[in-house]
Design an enzyme around this catalytic site. Structure first.
Site, mmCIF file in Angstrom:
data_model
loop_
_atom_site.group_PDB
_atom_site.id
_atom_site.type_symbol
_atom_site.label_atom_id
_atom_site.label_comp_id
_atom_site.label_asym_id
_atom_site.label_seq_id
_atom_site.Cartn_x
_atom_site.Cartn_y
_atom_site.Cartn_z
ATOM 1 N N SER A 48 18.942 -12.269 92.477
ATOM 2 C CA SER A 48 19.437 -12.926 91.268
ATOM 3 C C SER A 48 18.364 -13.080 90.194
ATOM 4 O O SER A 48 18.678 -13.145 89.001
ATOM 5 C CB SER A 48 20.017 -14.300 91.617
ATOM 6 O OG SER A 48 19.057 -15.094 92.290
ATOM 7 N N GLY A 85 21.997 -13.079 95.381
ATOM 8 C CA GLY A 85 22.166 -13.415 96.782
ATOM 9 C C GLY A 85 21.598 -12.399 97.751
ATOM 10 O O GLY A 85 21.635 -12.615 98.969
ATOM 11 N N ASN A 113 15.605 -15.043 98.815
ATOM 12 C CA ASN A 113 16.762 -15.487 99.596
ATOM 13 C C ASN A 113 16.474 -15.484 101.100
ATOM 14 O O ASN A 113 17.057 -16.275 101.847
ATOM 15 C CB ASN A 113 17.978 -14.621 99.274
ATOM 16 C CG ASN A 113 18.505 -14.895 97.877
ATOM 17 O OD1 ASN A 113 18.676 -16.037 97.481
ATOM 18 N ND2 ASN A 113 18.737 -13.837 97.123
ATOM 19 N N ASP A 194 20.104 -25.606 87.881
ATOM 20 C CA ASP A 194 19.949 -25.571 89.345
ATOM 21 C C ASP A 194 18.491 -25.690 89.774
ATOM 22 O O ASP A 194 18.182 -25.859 90.952
ATOM 23 C CB ASP A 194 20.582 -24.320 89.949
ATOM 24 C CG ASP A 194 19.946 -23.009 89.485
ATOM 25 O OD1 ASP A 194 18.867 -23.043 88.845
ATOM 26 O OD2 ASP A 194 20.518 -21.948 89.764
ATOM 27 N N HIS A 197 16.645 -20.869 89.035
ATOM 28 C CA HIS A 197 16.726 -19.613 88.295
ATOM 29 C C HIS A 197 16.214 -19.798 86.864
ATOM 30 O O HIS A 197 16.598 -20.764 86.193
ATOM 31 C CB HIS A 197 18.169 -19.101 88.250
ATOM 32 C CG HIS A 197 18.715 -18.737 89.587
ATOM 33 N ND1 HIS A 197 19.393 -19.633 90.370
ATOM 34 C CD2 HIS A 197 18.665 -17.559 90.272
ATOM 35 C CE1 HIS A 197 19.754 -19.028 91.496
ATOM 36 N NE2 HIS A 197 19.321 -17.785 91.471
#
Length: 227
Positions: A48, A85, A113, A194, A197
Site C-alpha cells: 500500500s 495489503g 505487512n 490511520d 500511511h
C-alpha cells in the site's frame, strides 16, 4: 581523350567505397545508441505504501517519483506495481507478471505487512531473497527499501526482522535504502488519520529523500547499457 590519372575516376571510386564503409559502420552503431537513449523503465513493486492507499491517483509514490525525476531531466517511466495489503509472499507469487519484458530496474518495497501480521521473519527473508535473486537473473537492477518492525511486535521480533534488509542488500550487492518511511513514520502531519500511511505531503517527503538513491539506480541502468 586525355588519360585518366590515378587521382581521377579511380580516386572517386575509392572515395565512394570509403564513404559507404563509414555509412555502414555508422548504421552498425545505431542500435547501441538507440538502446542508450531508450527511457529507463522502472517498476515499483510493493504494498500500500507504493500503491498509494487513501490517496488520489496523482499522489501515489510512483507517480510523484516519476514527476520528480523527469523534472531533473531523467527520461524514465515508473510503473506502479503496488498492491495494498501485499506481503513478501504475494510479491514473489506475482513477480513474473508484475515485472515483465523490457523492465530495467525495480524498486522493491515489501515487508511492512509481514511485520504487521507477525509473519515469521525467516519467511520474509526467504521471499525477498528469492525475489532479488530472480531479478538479478534477468539482469534487472534493484533498489531494495528497508522496513522496521513496529515497536509493539517486541524486541525479539525486531531483532530477527530488521536485519533482513541490509543483509540481503549486502548479499546480493544491490542498492539499499535503509527505511522507506524515514522522516515520515510517526509524524501525524505527514500521515493519514490511520497513522500508518503517508498523506500527499508524506509521499513528497519520501520522494525527496529517496531521489538520490533512485538516481543511482538510473545511473546503474545507463552504465549497463554502455554509456
Amino acid at each position: 581523350m586525355a588519360p585518366v590519372s590515378a587521382f581521377g575516376k579511380g580516386s572517386s571510386v575509392r572515395q565512394f567505397v570509403i564513404g559507404l564503409t563509414a555509412l555502414v559502420l555508422g548504421l552498425g552503431s545505431l542500435p547501441a545508441a538507440a538502446q542508450q537513449a531508450r527511457p529507463v523503465n522502472i517498476v515499483a513493486l510493493g504494498d500500500s505504501l507504493t500503491a498509494g492507499y487513501g490517496l488520489g491517483p496523482g499522489d501515489a509514490f510512483p507517480v510523484k517519483l516519476q514527476a520528480a525525476l523527469r523534472a531533473k531531466g531523467h527520461d524514465v517511466t515508473i510503473q506502479n506495481a503496488g498492491v495494498s495489503g501485499d506481503t513478501s509472499s504475494g510479491g514473489l507469487e506475482r513477480l513474473d507478471w508484475a515485472v515483465g519484458e523490457g523492465v530495467d530496474a525495480v524498486i522493491l518495497e515489501l515487508g511492512a505487512n509481514d511485520a504487521l501480521r507477525g509473519i515469521d521473519p525467516a519467511v520474509t527473508r526467504r521471499n525477498l531473497d528469492a525475489i532479488i535473486g530472480r531479478l538479478k537473473e534477468k539482469r534487472i537492477a534493484v533498489l531494495l527499501t528497508g522496513m522496521l518492525a513496529p515497536p509493539n511486535m517486541g524486541s525479539a521480533f525486531a531483532t530477527a526482522f530488521n536485519p533482513i534488509f541490509p543483509e540481503l542488500a549486502a548479499k546480493h550487492g544491490v542498492l539499499f535504502d535503509p527505511f522507506f518511511l524515514e522522516g515520515v513514520a510517526a509524524d501525524a502531519s505527514l500521515n493519514l488519520s490511520d497513522g500508518m500511511h503517508p498523506n500527499a505531503r508524506g509521499v513528497d517527503a519520501v520522494v525527496r529523500r529517496i531521489l538520490p538513491k533512485v538516481e543511482e539506480l538510473i545511473a546503474e541502468v545507463r552504465s549497463r547499457r554502455g554509456g
